[in-house]
Write a protein that holds these residues in place. Structure first.
Motif, PDB file in Angstrom:
ATOM      1  N   ILE A  39      65.985  68.161   2.658  1.00  0.00           N
ATOM      2  CA  ILE A  39      65.400  67.762   1.393  1.00  0.00           C
ATOM      3  C   ILE A  39      64.656  66.435   1.520  1.00  0.00           C
ATOM      4  N   ASN A  40      65.149  65.545   2.365  1.00  0.00           N
ATOM      5  CA  ASN A  40      64.426  64.282   2.548  1.00  0.00           C
ATOM      6  C   ASN A  40      63.124  64.476   3.306  1.00  0.00           C
ATOM      7  N   ASN A  41      63.104  65.409   4.250  1.00  0.00           N
ATOM      8  CA  ASN A  41      61.849  65.734   4.928  1.00  0.00           C
ATOM      9  C   ASN A  41      60.851  66.339   3.949  1.00  0.00           C
ATOM     10  N   TRP A  42      61.345  67.219   3.076  1.00  0.00           N
ATOM     11  CA  TRP A  42      60.480  67.803   2.042  1.00  0.00           C
ATOM     12  C   TRP A  42      59.921  66.713   1.135  1.00  0.00           C
ATOM     13  N   TYR A  43      60.783  65.815   0.702  1.00  0.00           N
ATOM     14  CA  TYR A  43      60.363  64.761  -0.227  1.00  0.00           C
ATOM     15  C   TYR A  43      59.353  63.825   0.428  1.00  0.00           C
ATOM     16  N   ALA A  44      59.514  63.562   1.709  1.00  0.00           N
ATOM     17  CA  ALA A  44      58.596  62.671   2.414  1.00  0.00           C
ATOM     18  C   ALA A  44      57.185  63.252   2.477  1.00  0.00           C
ATOM     19  N   GLU A  45      57.085  64.563   2.365  1.00  0.00           N
ATOM     20  CA  GLU A  45      55.775  65.211   2.403  1.00  0.00           C
ATOM     21  C   GLU A  45      55.057  65.182   1.058  1.00  0.00           C
ATOM     22  N   GLN A  46      55.782  64.814  -0.015  1.00  0.00           N
ATOM     23  CA  GLN A  46      55.194  64.806  -1.345  1.00  0.00           C
ATOM     24  C   GLN A  46      54.543  63.460  -1.634  1.00  0.00           C
ATOM     25  N   PRO A  47      53.539  63.439  -2.497  1.00  0.00           N
ATOM     26  CA  PRO A  47      53.064  62.159  -3.013  1.00  0.00           C
ATOM     27  C   PRO A  47      54.134  61.565  -3.924  1.00  0.00           C
ATOM     28  N   TRP A  48      53.952  60.338  -4.365  1.00  0.00           N
ATOM     29  CA  TRP A  48      54.834  59.813  -5.400  1.00  0.00           C
ATOM     30  C   TRP A  48      54.690  60.723  -6.612  1.00  0.00           C
ATOM     31  N   LEU A  49      55.787  61.363  -6.998  1.00  0.00           N
ATOM     32  CA  LEU A  49      55.743  62.362  -8.059  1.00  0.00           C
ATOM     33  C   LEU A  49      55.758  61.682  -9.417  1.00  0.00           C
ATOM     34  N   VAL A  50      54.689  61.850 -10.153  1.00  0.00           N
ATOM     35  CA  VAL A  50      54.561  61.247 -11.474  1.00  0.00           C
ATOM     36  C   VAL A  50      53.966  62.287 -12.416  1.00  0.00           C
ATOM     37  N   GLY A  51      54.536  62.393 -13.600  1.00  0.00           N
ATOM     38  CA  GLY A  51      54.058  63.400 -14.545  1.00  0.00           C
ATOM     39  C   GLY A  51      54.766  63.258 -15.877  1.00  0.00           C
ATOM     40  N   CYS A  52      54.841  64.364 -16.609  1.00  0.00           N
ATOM     41  CA  CYS A  52      55.463  64.344 -17.928  1.00  0.00           C
ATOM     42  C   CYS A  52      56.140  65.689 -18.192  1.00  0.00           C
ATOM     43  N   ASN A  53      57.037  65.695 -19.184  1.00  0.00           N
ATOM     44  CA  ASN A  53      57.540  66.948 -19.732  1.00  0.00           C
ATOM     45  C   ASN A  53      56.414  67.517 -20.580  1.00  0.00           C
ATOM     46  N   TYR A  54      55.944  68.692 -20.215  1.00  0.00           N
ATOM     47  CA  TYR A  54      54.694  69.166 -20.811  1.00  0.00           C
ATOM     48  C   TYR A  54      54.854  70.409 -21.674  1.00  0.00           C
ATOM     49  N   TYR A  55      54.185  70.373 -22.809  1.00  0.00           N
ATOM     50  CA  TYR A  55      53.929  71.489 -23.723  1.00  0.00           C
ATOM     51  C   TYR A  55      52.677  71.064 -24.475  1.00  0.00           C
ATOM     52  N   PRO A  56      51.793  71.968 -24.852  1.00  0.00           N
ATOM     53  CA  PRO A  56      50.574  71.555 -25.549  1.00  0.00           C
ATOM     54  C   PRO A  56      50.877  71.039 -26.957  1.00  0.00           C
ATOM     55  N   ARG A  57      50.004  70.245 -27.484  1.00  0.00           N
ATOM     56  CA  ARG A  57      50.200  69.647 -28.817  1.00  0.00           C
ATOM     57  C   ARG A  57      50.280  70.698 -29.917  1.00  0.00           C
ATOM     58  N   THR A  58      49.813  71.905 -29.613  1.00  0.00           N
ATOM     59  CA  THR A  58      49.822  72.994 -30.591  1.00  0.00           C
ATOM     60  C   THR A  58      51.120  73.794 -30.591  1.00  0.00           C
ATOM     61  N   ALA A  59      52.095  73.409 -29.752  1.00  0.00           N
ATOM     62  CA  ALA A  59      53.365  74.131 -29.651  1.00  0.00           C
ATOM     63  C   ALA A  59      54.501  73.259 -30.155  1.00  0.00           C
ATOM     64  N   ILE A  60      55.348  73.830 -31.027  1.00  0.00           N
ATOM     65  CA  ILE A  60      56.496  73.081 -31.529  1.00  0.00           C
ATOM     66  C   ILE A  60      57.706  73.246 -30.620  1.00  0.00           C
ATOM     67  N   ASN A  61      57.664  74.248 -29.735  1.00  0.00           N
ATOM     68  CA  ASN A  61      58.795  74.481 -28.834  1.00  0.00           C
ATOM     69  C   ASN A  61      58.357  75.362 -27.666  1.00  0.00           C
ATOM     70  N   GLN A  62      59.346  75.734 -26.837  1.00  0.00           N
ATOM     71  CA  GLN A  62      59.082  76.524 -25.635  1.00  0.00           C
ATOM     72  C   GLN A  62      58.531  77.909 -25.975  1.00  0.00           C
ATOM     73  N   ILE A  63      59.058  78.523 -27.030  1.00  0.00           N
ATOM     74  CA  ILE A  63      58.590  79.857 -27.423  1.00  0.00           C
ATOM     75  C   ILE A  63      57.129  79.793 -27.834  1.00  0.00           C
ATOM     76  N   ASP A  64      56.792  78.788 -28.623  1.00  0.00           N
ATOM     77  CA  ASP A  64      55.412  78.612 -29.082  1.00  0.00           C
ATOM     78  C   ASP A  64      54.448  78.459 -27.907  1.00  0.00           C
ATOM     79  N   MET A  65      54.900  77.784 -26.862  1.00  0.00           N
ATOM     80  CA  MET A  65      54.026  77.577 -25.710  1.00  0.00           C
ATOM     81  C   MET A  65      53.747  78.879 -24.983  1.00  0.00           C
TER      82      MET A  65
END
Length: 407
Positions: A39-65
């Motif tokens: 797992i550390n070898n895998w992680y070393a191959e990744q860029p610095w992982l940066v992002g967000c918990n994502y759903y579009p602004r038009t969805a109120i929940n997971q089902i809506d998405m």
């Protein structure tokens, strides 16, 4: 493997419904966990992982998405362009078991489309299967209107709380157990070698969801707590049977219940934690999980009024080489610019989202979303303007340095 945890064993017990249950002790290891070296070898191959918990602004929940009637690739494409401009390279994205059960092939087509859009912007997302947070009675079809100035007025459990409780008690039918198992296994199998998928997260914050009002019964569901243990454990069995090329995790810090935490901690290839607090708390929590010798992803953070701010916390996560995946992206139907406390009245009593909707206190289609002076989560308004330009600039500066380093 955590050194202070001895090898553990489990005994299969068959209930009257035909459901395989495990006699769990405080934590149970499932065969197939990646070694720390792998797992550390895998992680070393990744860029610095940066992002967000994502759903579009038009969805109120997971089902809506994800359901076909409200699938919104145009908005997704627009917002992922904004994410890529910040330097984000991953997204944490929730699925829902009811959407899969209703339209398996359609869901996979939409996931494929989503992954293609992500790939066009250099983003590798990961998917979450189950979630104990917020409202207990998910339903397909038209979702409720967002309650004005109310945090996450429509987010729903997966699976439904009633089923989760019966599952814990060994009372789920054999058909229900088979459905949940197939939801996990067939989805991972479908994308198990897809390089567009970064990893898999089995369960968000098992044990949470305390005190959410059910519109069906007009009564508070109460927290599920340690009753999540059985499904948490079985998701590990199911996922390891598929053995995808991507690593697997499940939320540890952020769970309710010591056994939920232990089961996930002893089985996760890398850790998924939710330290919603200021710099000292963030640092201390990261250091605690780094003791295991495995990579750490902070898969939820950013609660400005709790001290979890972009300016103070994002540089710490970069310096400590942990993933930084904040809650929320664009202010919209979830209302997560409002704090957790917006779900309570001035007397401290829990408010009923259902009753507030009945009273007409909703944001209707086309109306602007109200916002507090200080946002809790989220980075952008619906028109693409940032809540705080200085935050956006810091994201860009830190991710730019990472891309320059890679070159």
């Amino acid at each position: 493997m955590i050194r202070h945890l001895a090898p553990l064993f489990f005994l299969l017990i068959w209930t009257a419904s035909g459901q395989a249950q495990s006699a769990l002790n405080d934590s149970t290891a499932v065969a197939g966990r990646w070694s720390t070296e792998r797992i550390n070898n895998w992680y070393a191959e990744q860029p610095w992982l940066v992002g967000c918990n994502y759903y579009p602004r038009t969805a109120i929940n997971q089902i809506d998405m994800w359901q076909a009637s409200t699938w919104d690739p145009a908005t997704i494409r627009e917002e992922l362009g904004w994410a890529a401009d910040l330097g984000m390279n991953t997204l944490r994205v929730y699925l829902h078991d009811l959407v899969w059960a209703d339209d398996e092939s359609g869901l996979y087509q939409r996931m494929d489309e989503f992954l293609t859009i992500c790939q066009q912007y250099g983003i590798r997302p990961f998917f979450v299967f189950f979630d104990d947070c917020h409202f207990p009675d998910p339903q397909l079809g038209e979702q409720p209107l967002p309650v004005a100035s109310f945090h996450n007025s429509g987010w729903v459990n997966s699976p439904a709380r009633e089923l989760a409780n019966r599952y814990a008690e060994g009372k789920a039918t054999s058909e229900e157990v088979a459905r949940l198992k197939a939801y996990v296994q067939k989805t991972i199998q479908r994308f198990r070698d897809d390089e567009r998928v970064l990893l898999w997260e089995l369960y968000n914050e098992p044990g949470r969801g305390q005190g959410e009002l059910s519109p069906e019964s007009n009564a508070y569901a109460g927290g599920i707590g340690e009753k999540s243990n059985q499904l948490v454990y079985n998701t590990w069995l199911w996922a390891r049977e598929v053995n995808p090329s991507q690593p697997i995790t499940s939320t540890t810090h952020g769970c309710v219940g010591e056994r939920n935490i232990k089961i996930n901690r002893i089985n996760s290839d890398l850790h998924s934690i939710h330290p919603y607090g200021g710099p000292d708390y963030l640092t201390k929590t990261i250091e605690e999980y780094q003791k295991d010798g495995r990579p750490v992803l902070v898969t939820e953070w950013l609660a400005r009024t709790h001290g979890s701010t972009v300016q103070e916390c994002l540089p710490i996560m970069k310096e400590m080489n942990v993933g930084a995946i904040n809650w929320g992206f664009v202010s919209g139907e979830t209302g997560t610019v409002w704090p957790w406390s917006s779900r309570k009245g001035t007397d401290g009593e829990k408010l009923s989202a259902h009753a507030l909707r009945e009273a007409g206190k909703v944001v209707k289609p086309g109306e602007p979303f109200p916002e507090p002076e200080v946002w809790f989560h989220d980075l952008f308004r619906a028109d693409g303007t940032p809540y705080d330009q200085a935050e956006i600039q810091l994201f860009k500066e830190l991710t730019k340095r990472e891309s320059e380093k890679e070159q």
